[in-house]
Design a protein around this motif. Structure first.
Motif, mmCIF file in Angstrom:
data_model
loop_
_atom_site.group_PDB
_atom_site.id
_atom_site.type_symbol
_atom_site.label_atom_id
_atom_site.label_comp_id
_atom_site.label_asym_id
_atom_site.label_seq_id
_atom_site.Cartn_x
_atom_site.Cartn_y
_atom_site.Cartn_z
ATOM 1 N N GLY A 317 4.962 -12.189 -10.245
ATOM 2 C CA GLY A 317 4.404 -13.289 -11.004
ATOM 3 C C GLY A 317 2.885 -13.302 -11.045
ATOM 4 N N PRO A 318 2.288 -14.457 -11.341
ATOM 5 C CA PRO A 318 0.825 -14.557 -11.446
ATOM 6 C C PRO A 318 0.098 -14.137 -10.173
ATOM 7 N N ASP A 319 0.673 -14.419 -9.011
ATOM 8 C CA ASP A 319 0.032 -14.002 -7.760
ATOM 9 C C ASP A 319 -0.033 -12.481 -7.669
ATOM 10 N N GLY A 320 1.025 -11.803 -8.060
ATOM 11 C CA GLY A 320 1.017 -10.349 -8.056
ATOM 12 C C GLY A 320 -0.014 -9.783 -9.000
ATOM 13 N N LEU A 321 -0.135 -10.374 -10.178
ATOM 14 C CA LEU A 321 -1.141 -9.933 -11.138
ATOM 15 C C LEU A 321 -2.542 -10.124 -10.581
ATOM 16 N N ALA A 322 -2.783 -11.236 -9.887
ATOM 17 C CA ALA A 322 -4.107 -11.508 -9.329
ATOM 18 C C ALA A 322 -4.475 -10.515 -8.226
ATOM 19 N N ARG A 323 -3.483 -9.980 -7.522
ATOM 20 C CA ARG A 323 -3.753 -9.020 -6.446
ATOM 21 C C ARG A 323 -4.132 -7.632 -6.972
ATOM 22 N N TRP A 324 -3.745 -7.311 -8.179
ATOM 23 C CA TRP A 324 -3.841 -5.955 -8.686
ATOM 24 C C TRP A 324 -5.244 -5.353 -8.621
ATOM 25 N N PRO A 325 -6.304 -6.036 -9.082
ATOM 26 C CA PRO A 325 -7.632 -5.408 -9.052
ATOM 27 C C PRO A 325 -8.070 -4.993 -7.650
ATOM 28 N N ALA A 326 -7.798 -5.833 -6.653
ATOM 29 C CA ALA A 326 -8.195 -5.483 -5.284
ATOM 30 C C ALA A 326 -7.384 -4.313 -4.761
ATOM 31 N N LEU A 327 -6.100 -4.253 -5.103
ATOM 32 C CA LEU A 327 -5.264 -3.148 -4.645
ATOM 33 C C LEU A 327 -5.761 -1.812 -5.190
ATOM 34 N N LEU A 328 -6.275 -1.808 -6.394
ATOM 35 C CA LEU A 328 -6.791 -0.579 -6.990
ATOM 36 C C LEU A 328 -8.004 -0.047 -6.242
ATOM 37 N N ARG A 329 -8.670 -0.915 -5.507
ATOM 38 C CA ARG A 329 -9.880 -0.507 -4.777
ATOM 39 C C ARG A 329 -9.601 -0.220 -3.296
ATOM 40 N N THR A 330 -8.358 -0.377 -2.852
ATOM 41 C CA THR A 330 -8.031 -0.224 -1.430
ATOM 42 C C THR A 330 -7.561 1.202 -1.174
ATOM 43 N N THR A 331 -8.266 1.906 -0.298
ATOM 44 C CA THR A 331 -8.069 3.357 -0.192
ATOM 45 C C THR A 331 -6.749 3.763 0.453
ATOM 46 N N HIS A 351 4.581 -3.004 -7.311
ATOM 47 C CA HIS A 351 4.580 -3.040 -5.852
ATOM 48 C C HIS A 351 3.427 -2.181 -5.353
ATOM 49 N N ALA A 352 3.102 -2.338 -4.072
ATOM 50 C CA ALA A 352 2.033 -1.557 -3.456
ATOM 51 C C ALA A 352 2.509 -1.093 -2.088
ATOM 52 N N ASN A 353 2.242 0.168 -1.774
ATOM 53 C CA ASN A 353 2.610 0.744 -0.483
ATOM 54 C C ASN A 353 1.361 0.984 0.346
ATOM 55 N N ARG A 354 1.283 0.321 1.497
ATOM 56 C CA ARG A 354 0.206 0.618 2.431
ATOM 57 C C ARG A 354 0.665 1.734 3.364
ATOM 58 N N LEU A 355 -0.101 2.831 3.399
ATOM 59 C CA LEU A 355 0.255 3.990 4.214
ATOM 60 C C LEU A 355 -0.402 3.895 5.586
ATOM 61 N N LEU A 356 0.407 4.129 6.602
ATOM 62 C CA LEU A 356 -0.049 4.067 7.986
ATOM 63 C C LEU A 356 0.303 5.365 8.685
ATOM 64 N N ALA A 357 -0.416 5.691 9.723
ATOM 65 C CA ALA A 357 -0.125 6.914 10.475
ATOM 66 C C ALA A 357 1.297 6.885 11.001
ATOM 67 N N LEU A 358 1.944 8.028 10.991
ATOM 68 C CA LEU A 358 3.320 8.142 11.433
ATOM 69 C C LEU A 358 3.443 7.633 12.874
ATOM 70 N N GLY A 359 4.345 6.696 13.085
ATOM 71 C CA GLY A 359 4.584 6.152 14.408
ATOM 72 C C GLY A 359 3.701 4.988 14.793
ATOM 73 N N ALA A 368 -2.549 -6.737 11.091
ATOM 74 C CA ALA A 368 -3.117 -5.390 10.938
ATOM 75 C C ALA A 368 -2.282 -4.553 9.995
ATOM 76 N N ALA A 369 -0.960 -4.651 10.081
ATOM 77 C CA ALA A 369 -0.084 -3.844 9.231
ATOM 78 C C ALA A 369 -0.235 -4.214 7.765
ATOM 79 N N LEU A 370 -0.551 -5.474 7.488
ATOM 80 C CA LEU A 370 -0.619 -5.951 6.114
ATOM 81 C C LEU A 370 -2.020 -5.912 5.540
ATOM 82 N N ARG A 371 -2.994 -5.428 6.288
ATOM 83 C CA ARG A 371 -4.366 -5.400 5.810
ATOM 84 C C ARG A 371 -4.454 -4.632 4.494
ATOM 85 N N GLY A 372 -5.089 -5.246 3.520
ATOM 86 C CA GLY A 372 -5.240 -4.608 2.214
ATOM 87 C C GLY A 372 -4.170 -4.973 1.211
ATOM 88 N N LEU A 373 -3.100 -5.626 1.672
ATOM 89 C CA LEU A 373 -2.029 -6.048 0.770
ATOM 90 C C LEU A 373 -2.137 -7.521 0.401
#
Length: 373
Positions: A317-331, A351-359, A368-373
């Protein structure tokens, strides 16, 4: 189709939503064309497909032309009428087949199937009328959840009954009949696992994930699930058992409830790629969509191993649309947009996938796990 589909072949997809879109993109990478059949023009799947048919699912003439234009047929959601697949089956290979669809379209058939497959489920009763509902409540007790047996998803088509006086209104509101009453499950986590099964019977099962919902819509998936190893392996085992019992050729998701004592109860089967498997697009060498295409096309399945831990965030919804510009800038975040034109409340836009080191996921607090999302 007795052998694998060669590059350049065409996969027909019933349904034009985001799951069809991502399946078509995975198919293109493997050298296949996709032909999307859906009642809605300009659907997300059609935007990336080589061909499209816009017609009702009940249009036999259009279905015949569609079957003649493809080498194999699959579907991207289970609300495609089973009769549609039955019409196509004599004309083209259908994977998964119509019996899989029939089981998963009806919650009564689905609960019975899960029990016969050896997957525990919450107590349930079929409800034909108000007297039947009262009798079911007498057996199951309250609170309980009354659901439609067909067409419900993302929280639609269900009502929680906490007091006897709420039963009649809940029964009157829900349609179509019959309904199913399920015991209210005091779960501590919602878990799912994605299983792929090939034409040759080989299986590949991804790591189980922990899911969190908001307003009855999946919000977050944590891959892998932060569970004791025996529980996580049991979840994977249940998913594989269901795929084998169905004779599935394709991919399915098994949604489960985790009880305080560590027991898992089967909730629903989705006989196609699933929202809770979107993390595989960036956390594994082969995503759930690639596995589905491989199975449907008769190719060997790929490894489901993770190369990253992942937190998947739904953009709704609108909240997801509002998040999009920041997600594009998150490495360390990989964003995926579905091509929908309107950001309606409750509508999945991406949707957006935050990648974390294996394990590393098991050692992180949520913040911490959700940082950037």
């Amino acid at each position: 189709m007795s052998r694998s589909l060669p590059p350049g072949g065409t996969i027909g997809i019933l349904g034009g939503g985001q799951l069809g879109r991502m399946s078509a993109m995975a198919a293109a990478r493997l050298g296949y064309r996709c032909h999307v059949y859906a009642p809605e023009a300009e659907s997300p799947g059609m935007q990336v497909a080589a061909a499209a048919t816009v017609a009702p699912y009940e249009d036999d003439a259009a279905l015949t032309r569609f079957a003649a234009a493809v080498d194999v047929v699959t579907f991207e959601f289970e609300n495609v009428p089973a009769e549609t697949l039955a019409t196509l089956a004599p004309l083209a290979p259908c994977r998964p087949g119509v019996e899989v669809l029939r089981v998963c379209q009806d919650r009564l058939a689905e609960k019975d199937f899960l029990q016969r497959a050896g997957v525990p489920v919450a107590p349930w009763r079929a409800v034909e009328d108000l007297a039947g509902l009262e009798a079911a409540i007498a057996v199951i007790g309250l609170p309980a959840v009354l659901k439609t047996t067909r067409l419900g998803y993302d929280g639609r088509g269900q009502a929680v009954i906490r007091h006897p006086g709420e039963a009649a209104a809940a029964f009157a509101r829900l349609a179509p009949k019959p309904l199913i009453l399920e015991a209210f499950v005091p779960f501590v986590a919602e878990v799912s696992a994605i299983a792929a099964r090939g034409e040759d019977g080989a299986a590949a099962v991804y790591d189980a994930v922990e899911n969190r919902h908001r307003d009855h819509i999946l919000d977050l998936s944590f891959a892998p699930a932060r569970l004791p190893a025996p529980v996580a392996e049991a979840a994977r085992g249940h998913a594989q058992r269901v795929a084998e019992a169905l004779g599935l050729v394709g991919v399915l998701a098994l949604e489960m409830f985790l009880l305080p004592d560590g027991q898992l109860l089967g909730n629903e089967i989705a006989p196609r790629p699933h929202n809770s498997g979107h993390w595989t697009m960036d956390g594994c060498a082969a995503s759930q969509f690639e596995q589905h295409v491989r199975a449907v096309a008769g190719l060997p399945l790929a490894s489901p191993a993770r190369h990253h831990d992942v937190v998947m965030k739904n953009l709704v919804g609108p909240d997801g649309l509002a998040r999009w510009p920041a997600l594009l800038r998150t490495t360390d975040v990989v964003p995926h947009w579905y091509g929908k034109s309107e950001a309606r409340s409750g509508r999945k836009l991406g949707h957006a996938n935050r990648l974390l080191a294996l394990g590393s996921l098991s050692t992180l607090e949520d913040e911490a796990a959700l940082r950037g999302l």
